[in-house]
Structures are given as structure tokens and as C-alpha cells.
Design a protein around this motif. Structure first.
Motif, PDB file in Angstrom:
ATOM      1  N   PHE A 198      -1.423   3.950   7.489  1.00 10.71           N
ATOM      2  CA  PHE A 198      -2.292   4.414   6.399  1.00 10.71           C
ATOM      3  C   PHE A 198      -2.568   5.906   6.540  1.00 10.71           C
ATOM      4  CE2 PHE A 198      -6.540   5.667   5.031  1.00 10.71           C
ATOM      5  CZ  PHE A 198      -6.417   5.464   3.667  1.00 10.71           C
ATOM      6  N   HIS A 199      -2.880   6.344   7.737  1.00  9.05           N
ATOM      7  CA  HIS A 199      -3.206   7.750   7.956  1.00  9.05           C
ATOM      8  C   HIS A 199      -1.974   8.641   7.776  1.00  9.05           C
ATOM      9  CE1 HIS A 199      -7.278   6.822   9.213  1.00  9.05           C
ATOM     10  NE2 HIS A 199      -6.768   5.803   9.893  1.00  9.05           N
ATOM     11  N   GLN A 200      -0.799   8.141   8.116  1.00  9.89           N
ATOM     12  CA  GLN A 200       0.431   8.896   7.870  1.00  9.89           C
ATOM     13  C   GLN A 200       0.653   9.083   6.376  1.00  9.89           C
ATOM     14  OE1 GLN A 200       3.880   7.286   9.961  1.00  9.89           O
ATOM     15  NE2 GLN A 200       2.548   6.517  11.574  1.00  9.89           N
ATOM     16  N   ILE A 201       0.440   8.003   5.607  1.00  6.72           N
ATOM     17  CA  ILE A 201       0.624   8.081   4.150  1.00  6.72           C
ATOM     18  C   ILE A 201      -0.398   9.028   3.538  1.00  6.72           C
ATOM     19  CG2 ILE A 201       0.466   6.765   2.005  1.00  6.72           C
ATOM     20  CD1 ILE A 201       1.549   4.345   3.581  1.00  6.72           C
ATOM     21  N   PRO A 250       1.355   5.125 -18.150  1.00  6.70           N
ATOM     22  CA  PRO A 250       1.787   6.508 -18.394  1.00  6.70           C
ATOM     23  C   PRO A 250       1.200   7.494 -17.386  1.00  6.70           C
ATOM     24  CG  PRO A 250       1.069   5.451 -20.432  1.00  6.70           C
ATOM     25  CD  PRO A 250       0.661   4.545 -19.311  1.00  6.70           C
ATOM     26  N   GLN A 251      -0.040   7.240 -16.944  1.00  3.34           N
ATOM     27  CA  GLN A 251      -0.659   8.124 -15.962  1.00  3.34           C
ATOM     28  C   GLN A 251       0.064   8.039 -14.621  1.00  3.34           C
ATOM     29  OE1 GLN A 251      -5.168   8.083 -16.169  1.00  3.34           O
ATOM     30  NE2 GLN A 251      -4.719   6.233 -17.333  1.00  3.34           N
ATOM     31  N   LEU A 252       0.427   6.822 -14.231  1.00  2.00           N
ATOM     32  CA  LEU A 252       1.163   6.649 -12.980  1.00  2.00           C
ATOM     33  C   LEU A 252       2.539   7.286 -13.072  1.00  2.00           C
ATOM     34  CD1 LEU A 252       0.190   2.950 -12.168  1.00  2.00           C
ATOM     35  CD2 LEU A 252      -0.550   5.000 -10.939  1.00  2.00           C
ATOM     36  N   ARG A 253       3.195   7.145 -14.223  1.00  2.00           N
ATOM     37  CA  ARG A 253       4.500   7.778 -14.438  1.00  2.00           C
ATOM     38  C   ARG A 253       4.419   9.282 -14.201  1.00  2.00           C
ATOM     39  NH1 ARG A 253       4.991   6.136 -19.698  1.00  2.00           N
ATOM     40  NH2 ARG A 253       5.593   3.969 -19.833  1.00  2.00           N
ATOM     41  N   ARG A 254       3.434   9.907 -14.851  1.00  2.00           N
ATOM     42  CA  ARG A 254       3.292  11.366 -14.721  1.00  2.00           C
ATOM     43  C   ARG A 254       3.000  11.765 -13.285  1.00  2.00           C
ATOM     44  NH1 ARG A 254       0.554  10.645 -19.683  1.00  2.00           N
ATOM     45  NH2 ARG A 254      -1.467  10.571 -18.626  1.00  2.00           N
ATOM     46  N   ALA A 255       2.108  11.027 -12.638  1.00  2.24           N
ATOM     47  CA  ALA A 255       1.721  11.371 -11.270  1.00  2.24           C
ATOM     48  C   ALA A 255       2.890  11.194 -10.306  1.00  2.24           C
ATOM     49  CB  ALA A 255       0.536  10.510 -10.831  1.00  2.24           C
ATOM     50  N   PHE A 256       3.594  10.069 -10.398  1.00  2.00           N
ATOM     51  CA  PHE A 256       4.705   9.802  -9.484  1.00  2.00           C
ATOM     52  C   PHE A 256       5.853  10.790  -9.703  1.00  2.00           C
ATOM     53  CE2 PHE A 256       3.499   5.018  -9.305  1.00  2.00           C
ATOM     54  CZ  PHE A 256       2.510   5.307  -8.386  1.00  2.00           C
ATOM     55  N   GLY A 257       5.996  11.256 -10.940  1.00  2.00           N
ATOM     56  CA  GLY A 257       7.067  12.205 -11.234  1.00  2.00           C
ATOM     57  C   GLY A 257       6.785  13.610 -10.746  1.00  2.00           C
ATOM     58  N   ALA A 258       5.513  13.898 -10.462  1.00  2.00           N
ATOM     59  CA  ALA A 258       5.126  15.262 -10.097  1.00  2.00           C
ATOM     60  C   ALA A 258       4.816  15.448  -8.625  1.00  2.00           C
ATOM     61  CB  ALA A 258       3.913  15.699 -10.928  1.00  2.00           C
ATOM     62  N   GLN A 259       4.375  14.356  -7.944  1.00  2.00           N
ATOM     63  CA  GLN A 259       3.907  14.524  -6.569  1.00  2.00           C
ATOM     64  C   GLN A 259       3.871  13.192  -5.832  1.00  2.00           C
ATOM     65  OE1 GLN A 259      -0.036  16.182  -7.217  1.00  2.00           O
ATOM     66  NE2 GLN A 259      -0.195  14.948  -9.056  1.00  2.00           N
ATOM     67  N   ARG A 260       3.680  13.281  -4.525  1.00  2.00           N
ATOM     68  CA  ARG A 260       3.540  12.068  -3.706  1.00  2.00           C
ATOM     69  C   ARG A 260       2.092  11.595  -3.790  1.00  2.00           C
ATOM     70  NH1 ARG A 260       6.151  15.698  -0.226  1.00  2.00           N
ATOM     71  NH2 ARG A 260       4.163  16.017   0.858  1.00  2.00           N
ATOM     72  N   CYS A 261       1.907  10.343  -4.165  1.00  6.13           N
ATOM     73  CA  CYS A 261       0.555   9.840  -4.414  1.00  6.13           C
ATOM     74  C   CYS A 261       0.233   8.628  -3.544  1.00  6.13           C
ATOM     75  CB  CYS A 261       0.384   9.450  -5.881  1.00  6.13           C
ATOM     76  SG  CYS A 261       0.677  10.807  -7.032  1.00  6.13           S
ATOM     77  N   LEU A 262      -1.041   8.463  -3.268  1.00 11.83           N
ATOM     78  CA  LEU A 262      -1.586   7.264  -2.639  1.00 11.83           C
ATOM     79  C   LEU A 262      -2.487   6.598  -3.662  1.00 11.83           C
ATOM     80  CD1 LEU A 262      -2.291   5.307  -0.358  1.00 11.83           C
ATOM     81  CD2 LEU A 262      -3.925   7.007   0.505  1.00 11.83           C
TER      82      LEU A 262
END
Length: 294
Positions: free
Chosen positions: A60-63, A247-259
Motif C-alpha cells: 500500500f505504501h509503495q503504491i 469519464p472522470q476515471l478515464r481522464r485521471a488514468f490517462g493523465a497520471q498514476r492514481c490510487l
């Protein structure tokens, strides 16, 4: 030759869209990889369970360390103090609960040191706020530690402040509403409150799926439709919220690494986040907490 070349170019997308998802992977953690992008991670949360659970896993802390943004359902699901942001019900508490549920919740509220449900109602606290308060109190009683009041959603949200990361609230702008037949979100929360109080009264664990959840023993039913078990309330809080989030997840995943931290129920069924992302060409993989990031 050109048609064959075009087909070869499309093969990764075809492979993504036809992947077969494991409905019982034995985990609450999933890796989401958009075509040509770096992976993000989704944790399926239990809103009543303490953040101490995931804090104990090095992965978890690595992610969290490599994440560039944190995504949660909404502030009201992450921290009890924000529960007032949810729309209050116009119905009196006695109309939201059945007789047994009202009695059990009233008894538990008194055990928490509050004079009873009537006083809670007079204070203006909506039933959703009471649920978050009660869940936090149960976690605190179970752990014996003040920090246990932060549920998993809240603990993930705290990582945004701790690591100075942007925080995305998926429910921002979403309208919670009464269902077609009048079965409201407040009534649904009242049922859940009654269930929690019944478990507490009988001496059972206050989170209905505690042991199975901790072990990741969840059947995500990814090949089944939720519409076969849906209530009227589900149209708004499950189908519509998932569609609103996508759509929000699409935009976020396409732009950066997310948790991402969302209730594990939103990951279930064909209409859930995991299956929808898989159909759109994302690689969706279960991850065991014993793994290490490459």
C-alpha cells in the motif's frame, strides 16, 4: 497486406477487451492499466473497516508513494465530519426504520452516550451522518485506538494531504435523489444502521463482512448483471453513480498514476467499475498484498 497490418495493430485492444476477469481473486486490490499508459490501482473498501488494515501492507505504501493523485467516492464517505454534506431526509426517523430497527439503533445510540434517536433527530443530523458516526464509534471500540476512527476511505484520503497530492472526489456534482418508487438513500442507510445495531446487539462483529473482507473473500460476480438483484434505490446509487464516475476515471488514468478507493460494491457485476473499464480496453488485474512493485 494492409488489412492484415491493421488487424495486427488492433490486436492489443482486442486482447484487452476480451480478457476474462476472475470474480474470486482473493483480494480487494486491483491494478488498472490503460493501453500505452502506466498502471493505477483501485482498492475496494469496506466503509466501516479501519484504515489500519491496509496500513499494515508494505505494498500500500509503495503504491501511495508512486501515486500522482488520490481518488475517493466523496468527502462524506471518507470522513465522518463531512457526513452532513449529504442531503437530509424529510421523513421522520420513525418512518425510516421499522420498529425493531428503531429500537436497536436507539439502544446503540444511548450506548454511545447520546440521549437517544429523538435527540439525534432534533439536532438536525441526517441519518447518513448518524451512520458514519456509528460506524466510526464501532471501529474505535473494536481497535481501542482513536486513529481507528478513520475508515479505509478516510485513510486513503489522508494520503493526499500527507503526500501533497491532488484529491479527486468522484461524487462531486452528482445528485442523490429518491428512487422512482420513493425508496430513498436515507431509507437504505436506515436499513444498514438497523443491521449494524443488530450485529452489535448480538455480540457479532459490527461489519457484516469483516472476516471475509479482510481475507479478500469477495465474489465480485463480474460475469453477472446487477440488474437481477437491483432495488429501485440502486438505479441512483449504483448504476448512475458508476456511470457518472467512469469519464472522470478515464481522464485521471490517462493523465497520471492514481490510487483510487471506492466501496467494493461498486467494483462488482458487469455494471461495476472493473468490468466497464475492461470493456473499454483497460487491463484489469487482481493484485495480492504480498506482491512488490517493479
Amino acid at each position: 497486406m494492409k488489412p492484415l497490418f491493421a488487424l495486427l495493430l488492433m490486436f492489443p485492444l482486442i486482447a484487452f477487451s476480451q480478457q476474462k476477469l476472475n470474480s474470486r481473486p482473493g483480494t480487494i486490490l486491483w491494478r488498472i492499466t490503460p493501453p500505452g499508459k502506466e498502471a493505477s490501482y483501485i482498492i475496494g473498501t469496506n466503509h466501516v473497516y479501519s484504515g489500519a488494515l491496509i496500513d499494515s501492507f508494505p505494498l500500500f505504501h509503495q503504491i501511495a508513494e508512486r501515486a500522482e493523485c488520490i481518488i475517493v467516492e466523496a468527502g462524506e464517505n471518507a470522513l465522518p465530519k463531512d457526513a452532513l454534506a449529504m442531503p437530509p431526509s424529510k421523513a421522520p426517523f420513525r418512518e425510516l426504520f421499522d420498529t425493531a430497527g428503531y429500537r436497536r439503533v436507539d439502544a446503540l445510540v444511548r450506548e454511545m452516550g447520546i440521549p437517544g434517536l429523538e435527540e439525534v433527530e432534533k439536532s438536525g443530523l441526517p441519518v447518513q451522518g448518524l451512520y458514519m458516526m456509528m460506524a466510526g464509534w464501532m471501529v474505535h471500540m473494536r481497535t481501542g485506538k482513536p486513529e481507528g476512527l478513520a475508515n479505509i476511505d478516510g485513510y486513503v484520503m489522508q494520503q493526499a494531504a500527507k503526500r501533497n497530492l491532488p484529491l479527486i472526489s468522484l461524487d462531486s456534482g452528482f445528485t442523490f435523489k429518491v428512487g422512482k418508487s420513493g425508496f430513498s438513500d436515507a431509507q437504505t442507510v436506515a436499513v444498514k444502521l438497523g443491521e449494524l445495531a443488530a450485529e452489535w446487539e448480538s455480540g457479532k462483529s459490527p461489519a457484516a463482512l469483516d472476516e471475509r473482507y479482510v481475507k479478500g473473500d469477495i465474489d465480485y460476480k463480474l460475469g453477472e448483471s446487477a440488474r437481477s438483484v437491483a432495488t429501485d434505490r440502486s438505479d441512483n446509487t449504483f448504476f448512475e453513480r458508476n456511470a457518472y464516475w467512469l469519464p472522470q476515471l478515464r481522464r485521471a488514468f490517462g493523465a497520471q498514476r492514481c490510487l483510487v478507493a471506492v466501496g467494493y460494491g461498486h467494483l462488482m457485476y458487469r455494471e461495476g467499475i472493473l468490468a466497464m473499464l475492461a470493456r473499454e480496453g483497460y487491463r484489469v488485474e487482481p493484485v495480492q498484498w504480498t506482491e512488490r512493485l517493479q
